[in-house]
Design a protein around this motif. Structure first.
Motif, PDB file in Angstrom:
ATOM      1  N   ASP A  98     126.465  67.533  17.896  1.00 52.45           N
ATOM      2  CA  ASP A  98     126.910  66.661  18.982  1.00 52.45           C
ATOM      3  C   ASP A  98     127.083  67.392  20.312  1.00 52.45           C
ATOM      4  O   ASP A  98     127.111  66.751  21.360  1.00 52.45           O
ATOM      5  CB  ASP A  98     128.244  65.995  18.623  1.00 52.45           C
ATOM      6  N   ARG A 151     139.064  56.646  12.697  1.00 56.21           N
ATOM      7  CA  ARG A 151     139.173  57.983  13.272  1.00 56.21           C
ATOM      8  C   ARG A 151     140.607  58.514  13.157  1.00 56.21           C
ATOM      9  O   ARG A 151     140.851  59.700  13.363  1.00 56.21           O
ATOM     10  CB  ARG A 151     138.732  57.954  14.737  1.00 56.21           C
ATOM     11  N   HIS A 172     137.469  63.181  15.637  1.00 58.80           N
ATOM     12  CA  HIS A 172     136.015  63.245  15.527  1.00 58.80           C
ATOM     13  C   HIS A 172     135.562  63.157  14.069  1.00 58.80           C
ATOM     14  O   HIS A 172     134.363  62.973  13.805  1.00 58.80           O
ATOM     15  CB  HIS A 172     135.476  64.530  16.152  1.00 58.80           C
TER      16      HIS A 172
END
Length: 255
Positions: A241, A161, A144
């Motif tokens: 998020d 990532r 993330h």
């Protein structure tokens, strides 16, 4: 561009979110998230602050806040694509500096917003962004957290990532700590573009790496354009998020 060149802040705010539905309107200490983001942009001294959205509920939450709202299509692939529609709508001059401040960054420091605008003003790249050093191994290995590597001029070589760069010898021994002397960087998802390039960006075909990593900035690199990278002058608290992030944000405000 002279020191302190004027800039616009445009905030893409999409109502739909797979992990946090209605995210722009979720409240932090009673204030909708998108309003908090807009307040940060105003504090940074932007010449114009606007929110680009596809939902009338978001527009309604911003009424009377000193922020413009640009209603956009709902089918944009990324925030940059959404802002390109705004660039066309407003007819911004090609050399106008536009800062893309994500709609889930309610604690973005005004100094950081100014810094990404100035990074673009000081460089002839068509786009700029910010980064900060990674200090902990768990952050490097977290998918993330977006990592990046730069060339010697401070321009992005790649974003991923995955752990980047891979310290071969050190990680063969242990992945519990980070070796010294390796430039591990976390990407901060704030961008500045010249308006002319922003409009061209939206016309570029989506690219394989962009889609594989789900990182819109890779479209720029894959098509051969440069992205200037500078270290942020102040920390950016993590964006919002998930529900857990909202709880953390409330605690951060309490502190």
């Amino acid at each position: 561009m002279p020191q302190g060149a004027p800039f616009i802040v445009a905030i893409p705010a999409r109502y739909g979110s797979t992990r946090l539905p209605g995210k722009p309107l979720r409240t932090i200490a009673g204030v909708p998230m998108v309003v908090r983001v807009a307040e940060r942009a105003l504090q940074a001294g932007a010449a114009q602050v606007l929110v680009a959205t596809d939902d009338a509920r978001i527009a309604g939450a911003l009424a009377g806040r000193g922020v413009e709202v640009c209603m956009t299509r709902a089918d944009h692939a990324s925030g940059s694509d959404r802002l390109a529609e705004c660039a066309t709508h407003y007819g911004w001059a090609d050399d106008t500096i536009v800062v893309n401040l994500q709609g889930d960054e309610p604690f973005a420091p005004p100094a950081g917003i100014r810094a990404v605008a100035q990074a673009l003003a000081d460089d002839d790249a068509p786009m700029a962004t910010l980064a900060t050093p990674i200090a902990e191994a768990h952050e490097l290995f977290d998918p993330h957290v977006v990592k990046l590597v730069c060339d010697v001029r401070g321009r992005a070589l790649y974003f991923s990532r995955a752990p980047l760069p891979w310290a071969r010898d050190a990680f063969a021994l242990s992945r519990e700590s980070l070796p010294e002397g390796v430039p591990f960087l976390r990407h901060i998802g704030i961008y500045a573009y010249r308006a002319g390039f922003l409009k061209r960006y939206a016309a570029l075909p989506r690219t394989p790496l962009e889609q594989a990593e789900a990182l819109e900035q890779l479209r720029v690199l894959e098509h051969g354009h440069a992205i200037a990278v500078r270290l942020t002058p102040e920390p950016f608290p993590p964006g919002i998020d998930t529900e857990a992030d909202l709880v953390r944000a409330e605690r951060w405000l309490d502190r």
